[in-house]
Design an enzyme around this catalytic site. Structure first.
Site, PDB file in Angstrom:
ATOM      1  N   HIS A 157      -2.300   1.937 -11.267  1.00  0.00           N
ATOM      2  CA  HIS A 157      -1.312   2.968 -10.946  1.00  0.00           C
ATOM      3  C   HIS A 157       0.012   2.736 -11.672  1.00  0.00           C
ATOM      4  O   HIS A 157       0.316   1.626 -12.123  1.00  0.00           O
ATOM      5  CB  HIS A 157      -1.058   2.992  -9.434  1.00  0.00           C
ATOM      6  CG  HIS A 157      -0.516   1.676  -8.920  1.00  0.00           C
ATOM      7  ND1 HIS A 157       0.807   1.320  -9.031  1.00  0.00           N
ATOM      8  CD2 HIS A 157      -1.138   0.641  -8.314  1.00  0.00           C
ATOM      9  CE1 HIS A 157       0.998   0.121  -8.509  1.00  0.00           C
ATOM     10  NE2 HIS A 157      -0.171  -0.324  -8.062  1.00  0.00           N
ATOM     11  N   GLU A 185      -5.904  -2.038  -2.556  1.00  0.00           N
ATOM     12  CA  GLU A 185      -5.385  -3.356  -2.923  1.00  0.00           C
ATOM     13  C   GLU A 185      -5.603  -4.348  -1.777  1.00  0.00           C
ATOM     14  O   GLU A 185      -5.879  -3.973  -0.636  1.00  0.00           O
ATOM     15  CB  GLU A 185      -3.893  -3.238  -3.268  1.00  0.00           C
ATOM     16  CG  GLU A 185      -3.191  -4.529  -3.680  1.00  0.00           C
ATOM     17  CD  GLU A 185      -3.805  -5.199  -4.904  1.00  0.00           C
ATOM     18  OE1 GLU A 185      -4.910  -5.755  -4.753  1.00  0.00           O
ATOM     19  OE2 GLU A 185      -3.177  -5.201  -5.982  1.00  0.00           O
TER      20      GLU A 185
END
Length: 381
Positions: free
Chosen positions: A185, A261
């Site tokens: 990202h 994550e």
């Protein structure tokens, strides 16, 4: 009265040096019950290094159960037992840090050492060999109970074929691979400050810099014209990045929970220096073992690896022969690369994955994987 534990530990190397692993078990001395097990493939190392690593893992496992316990270590390594007992000097410079680390886990008065013949150290020896076997397969060792819970029962005739040796190119009859283009990202406000930002944190959105990065990577991928599907972690920084790319490509964004994550627990939002100051012991353990979790109930790298591997297998089956963009985070990307290369867990600390960078892996029908790109940021220049 203090609790008493027996730690049995071992390590091995197939080549000395060669592919190496360790195993350790914490036992109840009265009943013989196994209280904890630890094993890990450590890459290329010597027998002595693997044996010391096994000792350290066993002592850490015992300390996690009770830091006040009295521990009797039993190993078939005469070298390690004599050195840790203080009767032999640690002459090899590579062994000294390992011996010092082992001595620092418990106060010396709480630990005693006993040499045992190899036939009495079968438990730890089996764990070490299981770890080396798992490393050879490009996997992490898991306790047998975990494997039984996670592995679905399949008939023998439905079992996967043996993995063929990797080569320069896949055989023609394997067909097109499932290709994962891995996109980290774009930046958030936490990224330039290098703060821990995982699943359990504030779930920040893209910063203005991050949104610009997302547009740049979207333009680059549109120019290549190879992406056939977009899959994203559920966290907002990934969804924002994925939506920017998908809009340019005319595709939908599919959310995949397994791409999230790591949960960094109490470390969320802190810098590495702040964690080192506030939680030095937990940080040291985390850096030393993939099975150690961050303070406050976070995820260990071993836990993340199991989640990511399961997600990988599901996506490979779903997108066989197609090129898919996976928008995710640092740890999942590093984990996918590590598993594809068959690298040990410590390889996670030896890769750089920049914000909005691209990496790529191809997965073939015979089970082999090929790393095609790593941390490409040329589209951001």
């Amino acid at each position: 009265m203090a609790r008493r534990f027996v730690v049995e530990a071992d390590g091995g190397s197939r080549g000395n040096p060669g592919p190496a692993g360790y195993g350790a078990a914490v036992l109840d001395p009265e009943t013989g019950e196994t209280l904890a097990e630890a094993a890990e493939y450590i890459g290329t190392a010597t027998n002595n290094v693997a044996e010391y690593k096994g000792l350290i893992a066993g002592l850490r496992a015992a300390r996690a159960l009770d830091p006040e316990a009295e521990v009797e270590v039993r190993m078939d390594s005469k070298l390690v037992i004599e050195q840790m007992s203080g009767r032999w000097k640690v002459k090899h410079p590579g062994m000294r840090p390992l011996a010092a680390e082992a001595r620092g886990i418990f106060p010396p008065a709480q630990v005693s050492y006993e040499w045992i013949p190899r036939e009495r150290n079968k438990h730890a020896d089996r764990l070490a060999n299981e770890a080396m076997d798992a490393g050879k397969r490009g996997e992490q060792w898991r306790p047998a109970a975990d494997e039984a819970l996670e592995a679905p029962a399949v008939p023998a005739e439905a079992a996967a074929p043996a993995v063929a040796p990797p080569g320069w190119a896949a055989p023609a009859d394997l067909g097109a691979p499932a290709t994962f283009v891995l996109l980290r990202h774009g930046e958030t406000a936490l990224t330039p400050e290098k703060r821990f930002s995982g699943t359990g944190g504030s779930d920040p959105e893209l910063s203005p810099v991050g949104r610009r990065q997302a547009e740049l990577v979207a333009a680059a991928l549109a120019a290549r014209g190879t992406i056939q599907a977009v899959v994203s972690s559920p966290l907002r920084r990934c969804v924002g990045t994925a939506e920017a790319v998908a809009a340019r490509l005319g595709l939908d964004v599919h959310i995949e929970e397994g791409l999230r994550e790591t949960d960094f627990g109490a470390w969320e939002g802190l810098t590495f220096a702040e964690v080192r100051e506030r939680h030095p012991g937990d940080l040291q353990a985390w850096l030393a073992s993939s099975k150690a979790a961050p303070t406050g109930g976070g995820e260990s790298f071993a836990t993340v690896a199991r989640r990511v591997a399961l997600t990988r297998d599901q996506l490979v089956a779903r997108y066989a022969g197609r090129t898919v963009l996976l928008v995710t985070h640092v740890t999942p990307i590093k984990t996918l690369v590590r598993l594809a290369l068959g690298a040990p867990p410590e390889a996670l600390f030896r890769m750089e994955i920049s914000a909005a960078s691209l990496s790529a892996l191809a997965y073939y029908a015979d089970g082999n994987a090929s790393l095609r790109l790593l941390n490409d940021t040329t589209h951001l220049r």
